[in-house]
Write an enzyme that holds these catalytic residues in place. Structure first.
Site, PDB file in Angstrom:
ATOM      1  N   CYS A   1      -2.274   3.928   7.184  1.00 28.59           N
ATOM      2  CA  CYS A   1      -3.294   4.426   7.911  1.00 28.59           C
ATOM      3  C   CYS A   1      -2.736   3.562   9.342  1.00 28.59           C
ATOM      4  O   CYS A   1      -2.555   2.122   9.257  1.00 28.59           O
ATOM      5  CB  CYS A   1      -4.432   3.561   7.454  1.00 28.59           C
ATOM      6  SG  CYS A   1      -4.952   4.535   6.144  1.00 28.59           S
TER       7      CYS A   1
ATOM      8  N   CYS B   1      -4.637   0.197  10.195  1.00 30.11           N
ATOM      9  CA  CYS B   1      -4.733  -0.763   9.185  1.00 30.11           C
ATOM     10  C   CYS B   1      -4.913  -2.095   9.733  1.00 30.11           C
ATOM     11  O   CYS B   1      -3.763  -2.483  10.473  1.00 30.11           O
ATOM     12  CB  CYS B   1      -3.567  -0.567   8.097  1.00 30.11           C
ATOM     13  SG  CYS B   1      -3.812  -1.927   6.733  1.00 30.11           S
TER      14      CYS B   1
ATOM     15  N   CYS C   1       1.043  -1.175  -0.038  1.00 29.74           N
ATOM     16  CA  CYS C   1       0.106   0.052  -0.073  1.00 29.74           C
ATOM     17  C   CYS C   1       0.850   1.191  -0.023  1.00 29.74           C
ATOM     18  O   CYS C   1       1.785   0.963   0.580  1.00 29.74           O
ATOM     19  CB  CYS C   1      -0.955   0.131   1.220  1.00 29.74           C
ATOM     20  SG  CYS C   1      -2.327   1.132   1.322  1.00 29.74           S
TER      21      CYS C   1
END
Length: 372
Positions: free
Chosen positions: A89, A92, A85
């Protein structure tokens, strides 16, 4: 009882055997299938190391449990084909522990197996699914699932940062739903969460994606993870303006080994909110008709939220089902090695909870009757 029925049939005079064959064949089929399965199971158990007498009852129960679990149909599957990714985040729960992605033909073989086992909906996720081969790999899978497998629903969950209009031109017709993750309409909050990426504005990008979905006839959905940094936000106005077909609102979730614990790549504890705080967020947005809440615990007083971690069928990058029952992700063997029916027994999937949380909905864009 089965043996007696077969014996009586054999003893009938030959003149009547032909007529009886047609009448009895359909009623005997289930019996013969059961006998075959029973002898096959017995054979496989004999191949294993001998157990003590004390374990005989345990072995019988295991066979019965496996028989029950084997009836699970993978109606809706979430295939996280990559863990890579471009965002970080903080909460996550499917992090970049590997960079592995199956060869395209192997992924297609697995998807065909799932279709043959009863799959109606596939959701491609990650990681960020548009990252690998700049979305070309994803596009090939989307087209394969719609054009060759004829699945009623093909969807994607993405952070939206890498989606290009050229992708919609090439593959938009094969995609039913594009879900974009958006946790806040305040860019400063997105940066705090880990969705900030240089000069790009996550919220402005969301509006552009909404327009492309409209132009290329793809249903638009928004996913939001409610956490410590956005729990007090009022998103009513923005959600109504974007008008998604569904707004999936998740309560921030801890998964051992992913966003908590020694081996984790994230530390999500600081993002966690209480059930009461999540309930207050839902109450603030109760008039948004497309809202679909997903809490970690069943919240008293609201019929919709259900525990989400056991009601999703999740396939990882090796096409292994991930069992989240114990608060971590325990993988089954790959469906490519042992088949769907065998692997799904270890998925921890709660089919009743899947239906209870509204997991099966109008998910084909042909049936959504959207006013394009």
């Amino acid at each position: 009882g089965g043996c007696i029925a077969v014996t009586m049939w054999v003893l009938v005079p030959m003149a009547f055997a032909g007529k009886l064959l047609g009448a009895l064949w359909s009623s005997l089929l289930p019996l013969l299938s059961w006998l075959r399965a029973t002898f096959w199971l017995a054979g496989t158990k004999q191949e294993q190391p001998p157990r003590s007498n004390a374990g005989a009852e345990e072995a019988r129960e295991e066979v019965e449990e496996e028989g029950l679990a084997g009836s699970t149909t993978p109606t809706s599957v979430n295939y996280h084909f990559t863990r890579q990714c471009n965002y970080k985040c903080g909460f996550c729960f499917h992090t970049a522990k590997t960079s592995f992605v199956l060869p395209l033909e192997e992924a297609k073989r697995g998807l065909l197996m799932l279709k043959q086992a009863g799959m109606e909906k596939i959701n491609f996720s990650g990681g960020e699914p548009f990252l690998h081969e700049r979305g070309e790999y994803l596009g090939q899978l989307v087209r394969f699932c719609k054009e060759e497998l004829h699945l009623p629903s093909v969807s994607i969950v993405s952070n939206g940062s890498l989606v290009r209009e050229s992708w919609f031109k090439a593959y938009g017709e094969y995609l039913d739903i594009l879900a974009i993750s958006c946790d806040s309409f305040d860019e400063n909050v997105n940066v705090l969460i880990g969705r900030g990426q240089g000069k790009k504005n996550h919220v402005e990008n969301l509006q552009k994606l909404r327009t492309w979905c409209w132009d290329y006839r793809v249903a638009f959905k928004i996913n939001s993870v409610i956490n410590r940094f956005n729990v007090d936000e009022d998103m009513n106005e923005q959600i109504r303006a974007l008008s998604p077909v569904r707004w999936k609102v998740f309560q921030c979730l801890i998964i051992e080994g992913e966003n908590a614990g020694e081996d984790a790549l994230r530390e999500a504890e600081r993002f966690i909110i209480s059930d009461q705080e999540f309930e207050a967020f839902l109450e603030r947005h109760k008039d948004v008709s497309c809202l679909v809440p997903e809490s970690n615990q069943k919240v008293v007083g609201r019929p919709s939220p259900t525990r989400m971690k056991d009601s999703y069928l999740i396939l990882d990058e090796y096409m292994r089902f991930l069992n989240c029952q114990n608060g971590r992700k325990d993988p089954s063997k790959s469906i490519l090695d042992v088949g769907v029916e065998e692997a799904i027994k270890f998925s921890g999937f709660d089919e009743k909870m899947f239906l209870k949380r509204g997991g099966k909905y109008i998910w084909s864009k042909a049936d959504l009757k959207l006013d394009w």
